[in-house]
Design an enzyme around this catalytic site. Structure first.
Site, PDB file in Angstrom:
ATOM      1  N   LYS A 120      16.665  42.677   4.688  1.00  0.00           N
ATOM      2  CA  LYS A 120      15.791  41.822   3.861  1.00  0.00           C
ATOM      3  C   LYS A 120      14.333  42.022   4.253  1.00  0.00           C
ATOM      4  CE  LYS A 120      15.231  37.127   4.423  1.00  0.00           C
ATOM      5  NZ  LYS A 120      15.660  35.719   4.349  1.00  0.00           N
TER       6      LYS A 120
ATOM      7  N   ARG B  94      10.744  40.006   3.544  1.00  0.00           N
ATOM      8  CA  ARG B  94      10.132  38.830   2.931  1.00  0.00           C
ATOM      9  C   ARG B  94       8.654  39.115   2.679  1.00  0.00           C
ATOM     10  NH1 ARG B  94      11.039  33.685   1.866  1.00  0.00           N
ATOM     11  NH2 ARG B  94      13.092  33.510   2.843  1.00  0.00           N
TER      12      ARG B  94
ATOM     13  N   ASP C 163       0.821  -1.228   0.000  1.00  0.00           N
ATOM     14  CA  ASP C 163       0.000   0.000   0.000  1.00  0.00           C
ATOM     15  C   ASP C 163       0.849   1.270   0.000  1.00  0.00           C
ATOM     16  OD1 ASP C 163       1.054  -0.037   2.516  1.00  0.00           O
ATOM     17  OD2 ASP C 163      -0.876  -0.102   3.585  1.00  0.00           O
TER      18      ASP C 163
ATOM     19  N   GLU D 292       3.132   2.127   2.282  1.00  0.00           N
ATOM     20  CA  GLU D 292       3.665   2.527   3.592  1.00  0.00           C
ATOM     21  C   GLU D 292       5.088   1.996   3.766  1.00  0.00           C
ATOM     22  OE1 GLU D 292      -0.551   2.846   6.040  1.00  0.00           O
ATOM     23  OE2 GLU D 292       0.820   1.186   6.505  1.00  0.00           O
TER      24      GLU D 292
END
Ligand code: R5P
Length: 282
Positions: A184, A186, A33, A35
């Site tokens: 900076k 953002r 499956d 997993e």
């Protein structure tokens, strides 16, 4: 005994060599499956195990929980978890009403399978407080001086004020040069502005320093902020070279001579190991 995660095999081997501990075997498989299953070899009852696993993806988070569990299942009495790169660590607060504090969520899950956590340069050290077991952050920035070539009048430049201490650490490890930082802003995950800093870069080698290069947006903006001012060469250094979404190409297209990172993230630019600083803290 060192137990390596699948994305952190080089660093785990370096750490085993550095500490004189044995490297355990790990088999990874998948059920029909999809997993994952994890099986460890060579962990004996009563062993002290160090799981070394960067959690760069959701499935690597699951793998880490499985490695911790497999160590206990094999009889380990003490489990230390080293997170060279801790995924979700940048989501360290709720940025919008109703949003999860994902760093806390994963820290709590990781805490259930370990006695202690060591992580390397998380974006904010306070993330350690989210673990329910003792957690420490180690600083591998000084290692970034190792792969640098000989430099002419070097300037160690941080793309924002938060990274200035890292730039200072790299300068100190290199031995000479000056340190400065840019401002900076953002705007979103991938949209940042970096304001040109006043530092004189003409005729000098510039070494940009940050904790993470994720998409390369910050660093390419920082390169643009000094563009046309006569720098001899521009190098990009970071502890965690995630370089997602074509980040490496973005930097080279911006004119960067070379990119150097540590092996907290395995990439062809991972030019130096973080193992010595982790070994010291173990
Ligand atoms: C955030 O402030 C960090 O220090 C890095 O600057 C950031 O994670 C880099 O992300 P990107 O490469 O996507 O700009």
């Amino acid at each position: 005994m060192i137990l390596p995660g699948s994305a952190t095999q080089a660093l785990a081997a370096e750490l085993a060599a550095e500490t004189g501990r044995e490297l355990a075997g790990v088999s990874l498989d998948r059920f029909a499956d999809g997993e994952r299953s994890v099986r460890v070899e060579g962990v004996e009852a009563g062993a002290e195990v160090v799981v070394v696993a960067s959690t760069l993806s959701d499935s690597l988070h699951v793998e880490l929980l499985q490695l911790q569990d497999a160590a206990r299942e094999a009889g380990a009495t003490r489990v230390t978890t080293v997170l060279p790169y801790m995924g979700y660590a940048r989501q360290d607060r709720s940025f919008e009403p109703g949003q999860s504090v994902s760093a806390r969520a994963v820290a709590r899950a990781i805490s259930t399978g370990t006695d202690r956590v060591l992580t390397v340069n998380p974006h904010e050290r306070q993330v350690c407080e989210y673990f329910d077991v003792p957690a420490t952050a180690v600083d591998a920035a000084g290692r970034l001086a190792v792969p640098l070539p000989e430099l002419g009048q070097p300037l160690f430049l941080a793309p924002d004020a938060g990274a200035e201490p890292l730039a200072t650490t790299v300068r100190d490890a290199h031995g000479t040069g000056t340190v400065d930082y840019c401002e900076k802003t953002r705007h979103s995950d991938t949209d940042v502005d970096v304001t040109p800093c006043a530092a004189d870069v003409a005729g000098r080698d510039v070494v940009l320093v940050d904790d993470i290069v994720a998409t390369g947006s910050t660093m390419s903006e920082a390169v643009a902020a000094i563009d046309g001012r006569g720098a001899t060469r521009v190098f990009v250094t970071c502890v965690h070279p995630v370089l997602a979404r074509g980040g490496y190409t973005k930097l080279r297209r911006a004119g960067v001579t070379a990119v150097y990172g540590t092996d907290t993230v395995e990439h062809h630019v991972s030019a130096v190991t973080a193992a010595p600083v982790i070994a010291e803290a173990l």
